[in-house]
Design an enzyme around this catalytic site. Structure first.
Site, mmCIF file in Angstrom:
data_model
loop_
_atom_site.group_PDB
_atom_site.id
_atom_site.type_symbol
_atom_site.label_atom_id
_atom_site.label_comp_id
_atom_site.label_asym_id
_atom_site.label_seq_id
_atom_site.Cartn_x
_atom_site.Cartn_y
_atom_site.Cartn_z
ATOM 1 N N TYR A 1 -9.950 -6.809 6.747
ATOM 2 C CA TYR A 1 -8.985 -5.863 6.172
ATOM 3 C C TYR A 1 -8.672 -6.318 4.755
ATOM 4 C CZ TYR A 1 -4.451 -3.337 5.723
ATOM 5 O OH TYR A 1 -3.397 -2.550 5.307
ATOM 6 N N CYS B 1 1.827 -8.847 17.521
ATOM 7 C CA CYS B 1 2.260 -8.414 16.192
ATOM 8 C C CYS B 1 3.479 -9.206 15.744
ATOM 9 C CB CYS B 1 2.585 -6.918 16.214
ATOM 10 S SG CYS B 1 3.231 -6.309 14.639
#
Length: 350
Positions: free
Chosen positions: A312, A180
C-alpha cells in the site's frame, strides 16, 4: 523520468488523504474508458513463472494491493490494469462509518512510511457488496471484514457475520480483521476466546476461503494461540501483518509522533520475521504485507514463507508502475537462483 515522478512533488504538497483521493478518483474514472486497456498493456507482466495458487484461488502474479487502499471496492479493475495480481478491499464494517477526524493520514517522507488513524471509514458492507456484485475484473478480490466501532466486543461475532453475508456473493476470499489499531474495541478481540467465537460464527455462515490478519505487535504466545485457532477452525490462510503502533528509533520524520498505525519501510523487517514465524508453524498459505517496495522486499517475504505479498505505502512513494517493477524484478531473482516459478521459491529460507 515517469509522469508520476513529475507529479509526485505536486501531490506531496497536498494533505496525504487529499492526494490519495485524487489518485483514487483518477483510477476510478479510467475504468470505463480505453485508458484501462492502455494501462494494462503498459503495466501488466504476463509470465507463467509468476502464476500462483493459494486457498483455492489462481493469481496471475503474487503482488497484491493491501486492504485500506480501496476501502469501498471502487477500483479493483483499475488496479488489475496496473498489473496487480489481486486486491483486498476494505476494511468493511456492517454499518457505514465516517472514521476519525482529519487529519488522519501522515507521510513520513524521510522514512518512506505512512502513519494512519483513519478509523475504518467505509460505505458499509451492503454498499460494498453491491459494487462487488457488479465488478468487471479478472483477478481475485478479497474482502477485509472488521468490527463496526460502536458494537460491543460481546456482539462482535454477529456483527462480522452481518458484514460477511452482505459481501459473500462478490468476494473471492475473506479476511477477518481483528488487529486494526485505529478503531475502538479491537484489542479486546485479540484473545483466544473472542477470536474463536468470531471464527466459529463465520465458518457457520459459510465464509470460504477464510483468512485472519495478524498484528505485528502481538507477542509470540498470542500469535501461536491464533495459529492454533487457524488449525482448529480449518481456516485457509494468514495475512501477516497489519500496521504497527510501535515507533522504531530509526524514524526521522517530524510526523513520527503522530498516533495511528505505521506502515512502510520501517516495519519491513519485522513483518518479514512475522511471515517466517507463521510459516514455520502452519501449513496454510501466508500473505506477507509490510514494507514491500521492491522486488527484493517481496522476494525476502516469499523465501520466508509468503505465497503472496501485498503493498500500500510503496504505491504512494513509488507510483503506479510498482507492480510491474516488482514482478519484473521477481522474474530476474527467480532466474538468478534457479527457481522455475514463484511457488518453488516459497519458504526457501525456512
Amino acid at each position: 523520468m515517469s509522469l508520476y515522478d513529475i507529479a509526485r512533488p505536486l501531490l506531496f504538497r497536498l494533505p496525504a488523504e487529499t492526494a490519495h483521493s485524487l489518485g483514487h478518483t483518477a483510477l476510478r474514472l479510467s475504468q470505463q474508458t480505453p485508458v484501462r486497456r492502455l494501462l494494462a498493456a503498459r503495466y501488466a507482466v504476463d509470465d507463467e513463472r509468476l502464476h500462483t495458487e493459494a486457498f483455492g484461488q489462481r493469481f496471475p502474479n503474487p503482488v497484491g494491493v493491501a486492504a485500506g487502499f480501496d476501502k469501498n471496492a471502487e477500483i479493483p479493475a483499475a488496479l488489475a490494469a496496473l498489473g496487480f495480481g489481486f486486491v483486498e478491499v476494505g476494511g468493511v464494517t456492517a454499518e457505514p462509518q465516517a472514521g476519525n477526524a482529519r487529519p488522519r493520514m501522515f507521510r513520513l517522507r524521510e522514512d518512506e512510511a505512512i502513519i494512519n488513524r483513519m478509523g475504518l471509514n467505509n460505505d458499509g458492507a451492503e454498499a460494498v457488496g453491491r459494487r462487488l456484485s457488479r465488478r468487471d475484473v479478472d483477478i481475485p478480490v478479497g474482502v477485509n471484514i472488521a468490527k463496526t466501532e460502536h458494537v460491543a466486543p460481546a456482539d462482535a461475532p454477529a456483527d462480522y457475520r452481518r458484514s460477511y453475508e452482505a459481501v459473500a456473493d462478490g468476494g473471492d476470499f475473506f479476511v477477518v480483521n481483528v488487529s486494526c489499531p485505529n478503531s475502538q474495541g479491537f484489542e479486546e478481540l485479540q484473545n483466544r476466546d473472542a477470536m474463536a467465537a468470531i471464527f466459529d460464527t463465520l465458518v457457520d455462515a459459510g465464509a470460504d476461503p477464510l483468512l485472519v490478519k495478524l498484528s505485528p505487535d502481538l507477542p509470540e504466545p498470542a500469535v501461536e494461540d491464533t495459529l492454533d485457532l487457524v488449525a482448529e477452525f480449518d481456516l485457509d490462510g494468514v495475512v501477516a501483518t497489519n500496521t504497527s503502533t510501535d515507533r522504531p528509533a530509526s524514524l526521522r520524520s517530524p510526523n513520527r509522533t503522530e498516533g495511528g498505525g505505521l506502515s512502510g519501510k520501517p516495519i519491513e523487517g519485522r513483518a518479514t520475521e512475522m511471515v517466517r514465524f507463521v510459516a514455520e508453524r502452519t501449513d496454510v498459505p501466508v500473505v506477507g504485507v509490510g514494507g514491500v517496495a521492491t522486488a527484493e522486499d517481496a522476494y525476502r517475504k516469499i523465501r520466508a514463507g509468503a505465497s503472496l505479498v501485498q503493498l500500500y505505502t510503496a504505491f504512494i512513494y513509488r507510483g503506479p508502475a510498482i507492480a510491474r517493477e516488482i514482478n519484473r524484478g521477481l522474474l530476474d531473482l527467480l532466474e538468478r537462483d534457479g527457481f522455475d516459478s514463484v511457488a518453488d521459491a516459497v519458504g526457501a529460507d525456512l
